[in-house]
Design an enzyme around this catalytic site. Structure first.
Site, PDB file in Angstrom:
ATOM      1  N   GLY A 199       1.159  -3.134  63.961  1.00  0.00           N
ATOM      2  CA  GLY A 199       2.149  -1.941  64.361  1.00  0.00           C
ATOM      3  C   GLY A 199       2.169  -0.704  63.580  1.00  0.00           C
ATOM      4  O   GLY A 199       2.431   0.556  64.286  1.00  0.00           O
ATOM      5  N   ASP A 206       5.035   0.755  60.428  1.00  0.00           N
ATOM      6  CA  ASP A 206       5.855   0.951  61.712  1.00  0.00           C
ATOM      7  C   ASP A 206       7.554   0.917  60.839  1.00  0.00           C
ATOM      8  O   ASP A 206       8.056   1.860  61.394  1.00  0.00           O
ATOM      9  CB  ASP A 206       5.830   0.000  62.728  1.00  0.00           C
ATOM     10  CG  ASP A 206       5.459  -1.387  62.304  1.00  0.00           C
ATOM     11  OD1 ASP A 206       5.913  -1.713  61.248  1.00  0.00           O
ATOM     12  OD2 ASP A 206       5.516  -2.071  63.243  1.00  0.00           O
ATOM     13  N   ASP A 240      11.980  -3.038  56.905  1.00  0.00           N
ATOM     14  CA  ASP A 240      13.095  -3.938  57.255  1.00  0.00           C
ATOM     15  C   ASP A 240      13.471  -4.679  56.146  1.00  0.00           C
ATOM     16  O   ASP A 240      14.429  -4.216  55.069  1.00  0.00           O
ATOM     17  CB  ASP A 240      12.326  -5.068  58.412  1.00  0.00           C
ATOM     18  CG  ASP A 240      13.593  -5.822  58.958  1.00  0.00           C
ATOM     19  OD1 ASP A 240      14.759  -5.639  58.756  1.00  0.00           O
ATOM     20  OD2 ASP A 240      13.476  -6.997  59.736  1.00  0.00           O
ATOM     21  N   LYS A 298      15.344   0.388  58.492  1.00  0.00           N
ATOM     22  CA  LYS A 298      16.261  -0.738  58.854  1.00  0.00           C
ATOM     23  C   LYS A 298      16.915  -1.276  57.587  1.00  0.00           C
ATOM     24  O   LYS A 298      16.638  -2.241  57.096  1.00  0.00           O
ATOM     25  CB  LYS A 298      15.950  -1.777  59.644  1.00  0.00           C
ATOM     26  CG  LYS A 298      16.892  -2.330  60.417  1.00  0.00           C
ATOM     27  CD  LYS A 298      16.361  -3.697  61.010  1.00  0.00           C
ATOM     28  CE  LYS A 298      15.527  -3.533  62.478  1.00  0.00           C
ATOM     29  NZ  LYS A 298      15.110  -4.698  62.911  1.00  0.00           N
ATOM     30  N   VAL A 328      13.779  -3.421  67.435  1.00  0.00           N
ATOM     31  CA  VAL A 328      13.249  -2.007  68.217  1.00  0.00           C
ATOM     32  C   VAL A 328      11.875  -2.316  68.544  1.00  0.00           C
ATOM     33  O   VAL A 328      11.013  -3.297  67.950  1.00  0.00           O
ATOM     34  CB  VAL A 328      13.651  -0.740  67.317  1.00  0.00           C
ATOM     35  CG1 VAL A 328      14.767  -0.517  67.014  1.00  0.00           C
ATOM     36  CG2 VAL A 328      12.568  -1.230  65.869  1.00  0.00           C
ATOM     37  N   ASP A 369       6.264  -4.266  68.633  1.00  0.00           N
ATOM     38  CA  ASP A 369       6.278  -5.247  69.614  1.00  0.00           C
ATOM     39  C   ASP A 369       7.258  -5.953  69.617  1.00  0.00           C
ATOM     40  O   ASP A 369       8.096  -6.348  68.824  1.00  0.00           O
ATOM     41  CB  ASP A 369       4.989  -6.046  69.473  1.00  0.00           C
ATOM     42  CG  ASP A 369       5.052  -6.858  68.213  1.00  0.00           C
ATOM     43  OD1 ASP A 369       5.541  -6.745  67.308  1.00  0.00           O
ATOM     44  OD2 ASP A 369       4.920  -8.300  68.715  1.00  0.00           O
ATOM     45  N   ARG A 381       3.896  -2.128  72.413  1.00  0.00           N
ATOM     46  CA  ARG A 381       3.472  -1.518  71.410  1.00  0.00           C
ATOM     47  C   ARG A 381       3.096  -0.037  72.028  1.00  0.00           C
ATOM     48  O   ARG A 381       3.182   0.736  71.021  1.00  0.00           O
ATOM     49  CB  ARG A 381       2.265  -2.123  70.889  1.00  0.00           C
ATOM     50  CG  ARG A 381       2.607  -3.559  69.875  1.00  0.00           C
ATOM     51  CD  ARG A 381       1.094  -3.735  69.197  1.00  0.00           C
ATOM     52  NE  ARG A 381       1.370  -4.959  68.628  1.00  0.00           N
ATOM     53  CZ  ARG A 381       1.977  -5.450  67.560  1.00  0.00           C
ATOM     54  NH1 ARG A 381       2.609  -4.823  66.667  1.00  0.00           N
ATOM     55  NH2 ARG A 381       1.628  -6.579  67.082  1.00  0.00           N
TER      56      ARG A 381
HETATM   57  P1  5GP Z   1       9.493  -6.387  56.423  1.00  0.00           P
HETATM   58  O1  5GP Z   1       8.494  -7.167  55.675  1.00  0.00           O
HETATM   59  O2  5GP Z   1      10.224  -5.293  55.824  1.00  0.00           O
HETATM   60  O3  5GP Z   1      10.814  -7.644  56.667  1.00  0.00           O
HETATM   61  O4  5GP Z   1       9.294  -6.259  57.890  1.00  0.00           O
HETATM   62  C1  5GP Z   1       8.325  -5.597  58.093  1.00  0.00           C
HETATM   63  C2  5GP Z   1       7.469  -5.801  59.471  1.00  0.00           C
HETATM   64  O5  5GP Z   1       8.348  -6.706  60.261  1.00  0.00           O
HETATM   65  C3  5GP Z   1       7.187  -4.559  60.243  1.00  0.00           C
HETATM   66  O6  5GP Z   1       5.853  -4.130  59.837  1.00  0.00           O
HETATM   67  C4  5GP Z   1       7.369  -5.216  61.677  1.00  0.00           C
HETATM   68  O7  5GP Z   1       6.261  -5.687  62.010  1.00  0.00           O
HETATM   69  C5  5GP Z   1       8.260  -6.371  61.514  1.00  0.00           C
HETATM   70  N1  5GP Z   1       9.515  -5.940  62.045  1.00  0.00           N
HETATM   71  C6  5GP Z   1      10.994  -5.725  61.198  1.00  0.00           C
HETATM   72  N2  5GP Z   1      11.800  -5.229  62.113  1.00  0.00           N
HETATM   73  C7  5GP Z   1      11.486  -5.045  63.541  1.00  0.00           C
HETATM   74  C8  5GP Z   1      11.982  -4.713  64.477  1.00  0.00           C
HETATM   75  O8  5GP Z   1      12.939  -4.342  64.896  1.00  0.00           O
HETATM   76  N3  5GP Z   1      11.170  -4.541  65.683  1.00  0.00           N
HETATM   77  C9  5GP Z   1       9.569  -4.988  65.543  1.00  0.00           C
HETATM   78  N4  5GP Z   1       8.739  -5.063  66.776  1.00  0.00           N
HETATM   79  N5  5GP Z   1       9.174  -5.619  64.327  1.00  0.00           N
HETATM   80  C10 5GP Z   1       9.901  -5.629  63.409  1.00  0.00           C
HETATM   81 MG    MG Z   2       4.286  -4.582  60.856  1.00  0.00          MG
END
Ligand code: 5GP
Ligand code: MG
Length: 172
Positions: free
Chosen positions: A38, A94, A97, A125, A147, A153, A159
């Site tokens: 992403g 990208d 989260d 986020k 999103v 994606d 994407r």
């Molecule tokens: P984290 O490890 O911070 O929870 O998540 C990071 C990864 O989760 C991002 O690189 C992405 O791939 C995925 N992700 C988290 N939230 C979203 C979202 O709202 N949409 C999409 N498409 N991917 C997300």
């Molecule tokens: Mg990712």
């Protein structure tokens, strides 16, 4: 699908963040580490706006996400190629989260001996943060919605959208 940020807003946002990164790393060679998959769309635009000497590398991460709300364990599926010992590294993703991905990769880069580490994300986020980490550079903050677009994606689709949009929340 609801458009949150259109192509022109993204372009302007990336330019503004690139200016701040350039000020911070003036005169320093930067190794940009883009998180697959992403992060590549944002990274491609960001590096062309940086006006710094840049080396580009990638790291592949699988998060074993069963659906759009449950994060799983982080696994490195492909390692970076460049040596970052005593180098300044900018990790690019990208979206930030829960924070699991970025904190894991940040620790990995630190263990490889980088002299400076900064993080840049297209989207933040903060509502779902589970690990205490903030990105140094954020283009947009988004609410707790799924999103897509601009690298992000849903089941590998969307994407390539040139804008960022919110999908309706998954049912069940
Ligand atoms: P984290 O490890 O911070 O929870 O998540 C990071 C990864 O989760 C991002 O690189 C992405 O791939 C995925 N992700 C988290 N939230 C979203 C979202 O709202 N949409 C999409 N498409 N991917 C997300
Ligand atoms: Mg990712």
């Amino acid at each position: 699908m609801i458009v949150l940020h259109d192509a022109e807003a993204i372009r302007a946002g990336i330019q503004a963040v690139a200016r701040r990164i350039r000020e911070r790393f003036e005169g320093t060679e930067l190794t940009v580490l883009a998180i697959l998959r992403g992060g590549i769309v944002f990274a491609a635009d960001l590096i062309r706006a940086l006006e710094l000497p840049v080396r580009l590398d990638t790291i592949g991460v699988s998060s074993y996400r069963g659906d759009t709300t449950d994060p799983g364990a982080i696994q490195i599926s492909s390692s970076p190629s460049l040596d970052v010992k005593s180098k300044a590294v900018l990790i690019v993703d990208d979206i930030l989260d829960t924070g699991r991905t970025l904190s894991r990769i940040r620790a990995d880069v630190a263990a490889r001996g980088a002299s400076q580490i900064a993080t840049a994300v297209l989207l933040d986020k903060p509502a779902r943060r589970a690990v205490p980490i903030e990105a140094d550079f954020v283009v947009f903050t988004v609410p707790d919605v799924w999103v897509v677009g601009y690298g992000l994606d849903h089941d590998e689709k969307y994407r390539n959208l040139p804008y960022i949009a919110a999908l309706p929340a998954p049912s069940g």
